[in-house]
Enzyme design. Structure first.
Site, short mmCIF file in Angstrom:
data_model
loop_
_atom_site.label_atom_id
_atom_site.label_comp_id
_atom_site.label_asym_id
_atom_site.label_seq_id
_atom_site.Cartn_x
_atom_site.Cartn_y
_atom_site.Cartn_z
N LYS A 194 0.86 -1.18 0.00
CA LYS A 194 0.00 0.00 0.00
C LYS A 194 0.90 1.22 0.00
CE LYS A 194 -3.64 2.41 2.42
NZ LYS A 194 -4.66 2.34 3.47
N LYS A 247 -2.11 -1.52 -3.91
CA LYS A 247 -2.99 -0.35 -3.83
C LYS A 247 -2.18 0.92 -3.89
CE LYS A 247 -6.08 1.83 -0.57
NZ LYS A 247 -6.62 1.78 0.75
#
Ligand code: PBG
Length: 324
Positions: A194, A247
């Site tokens: 992330k 992400k």
């Protein structure tokens, strides 16, 4: 010329035969924002077409999601300011908004796969994913809270908990806590890579969850790095993740591809709020053909290697898919 690639593109039937990738509603998880109250369907200005739903309205959307053959949803709560504190205590409330929403969904739609987000930011008066003391985001102390939070969600009926906090060692800690409470069938989808991204802006304004001070760069990853993503991947594989996520999605297609080559676990990608907002905004201005840009972007995420796509486009994609 011995080889003429255009022969395989000569009409739509040939193109249909040689197509390597295709999207279907089964590829998607639909993110849903939830809020207290009744009959609430609050528009989110930076996410046109997305809303904050009270639980009664949430169930109506879940019916649509299931009817369109989208397999899962992920929930994000808008927590009232009065419930936020520096310990993110509300995250552990068994009767909080998330556990109530999960119970309601699983009661009416037992087959819908429910993912819950594990991170403290919506509940924390500091707006950080971990506990903050003197400006430092504490790692090990945060793990305790995250693990308890995961157990609360599991008790409510979540199928997968999805740690999005980027603390070190969280997957192992959560796995141990779940197993100790006999939730061995509750899975972990880890937000493995992330990145500290500008593309979360609309999400943070939807939940009023932006950091009150500083940024998230001491825990979320540097957009400049890809080998570091492999390091995170190794951790999550060792620690017992069931699915791994990249992400955002579109600026990180190379990372999705890398994960596909280095892991046999299902790869998820999160087509985040800013990615959605950009296409919607340009579409509204008629600067691009919105639906074609949407489908091309989603397909690129699949082509890069994603097995599961978290996207705000899921519902409208599925509606158009079944219309065709
Ligand atoms: C919470 C969380 C965020 C997103 C998903 N879970 C925001 C953040 O880390 O600041 C972003 C999703 C999106 O932008 O669509 N940790």
């Amino acid at each position: 010329m011995l080889s003429r690639p255009r022969r395989n593109r000569k009409n739509s039937s040939v193109r249909n035969l040689v197509r390597e990738n295709a999207l279907s509603p089964h590829d998607f998880v639909y993110p849903l924002f939830i809020v207290e109250g009744k009959n609430q369907k609050q528009p989110i200005s930076a996410l046109p077409g997305q809303f904050r739903y009270s639980i009664d309205e949430l169930l109506k959307v879940c019916k649509e999601v299931e009817d369109l053959s989208i397999p899962g949803v992920v929930l994000f709560p808008k927590i009232e300011d009065s419930l936020k504190d520096s310990k993110a205590s509300e995250a552990l409330n068994k009767n909080g908004l998330v556990p109530r929403a999960v119970r309601a969904i699983k009661k009416d739609f037992p087959d819908l796969v429910v993912f819950t987000d594990i991170a403290l930011d919506p509940f924390s008066s500091d707006g950080h994913d971990g506990l903050v003391v003197d400006g430092e985001i504490l790692n090990d102390e945060t793990l305790e809270v995250l693990s308890q939070m995961a157990v609360v969600h599991a008790e409510a009926g979540a199928d997968f908990v999805a740690p999005s906090d980027m603390m070190d060692g969280r997957v192992r800690n959560i796995r141990q806590a779940l197993d100790a409470q006999h939730f061995k069938n509750v899975g972990i989808l880890s937000y493995t890579a992330k990145y500290a991204s500008s593309f979360y802006g609309p999400f943070r304004s939807a939940l009023d969850s932006a950091p009150r001070a500083g940024d998230k760069k001491t825990y979320q990853m540097d957009p400049a790095n890809s080998r570091e993503a492999l390091r995170e991947l190794k951790h999550d594989l060792r620690e017992g993740a069931d699915m791994v996520m990249v992400k955002p999605a579109l600026p990180y297609l190379d990372i999705i591809h890398l994960f596909k080559q280095h892991s046999t676990l299902p790869i998820a990608a999160y087509n985040v709020s800013g990615e959605y907002a950009m296409i919607k905004a340009a579409g509204e201005k008629n600067w691009i053909d919105e639906k074609r840009a949407r489908d091309e972007s989603l397909l690129s995420i699949k082509r890069a290697g994603a097995d599961i796509i978290f996207s705000y486009f899921a519902l409208e994609f599925a509606k158009d898919y079944w219309k065709k």
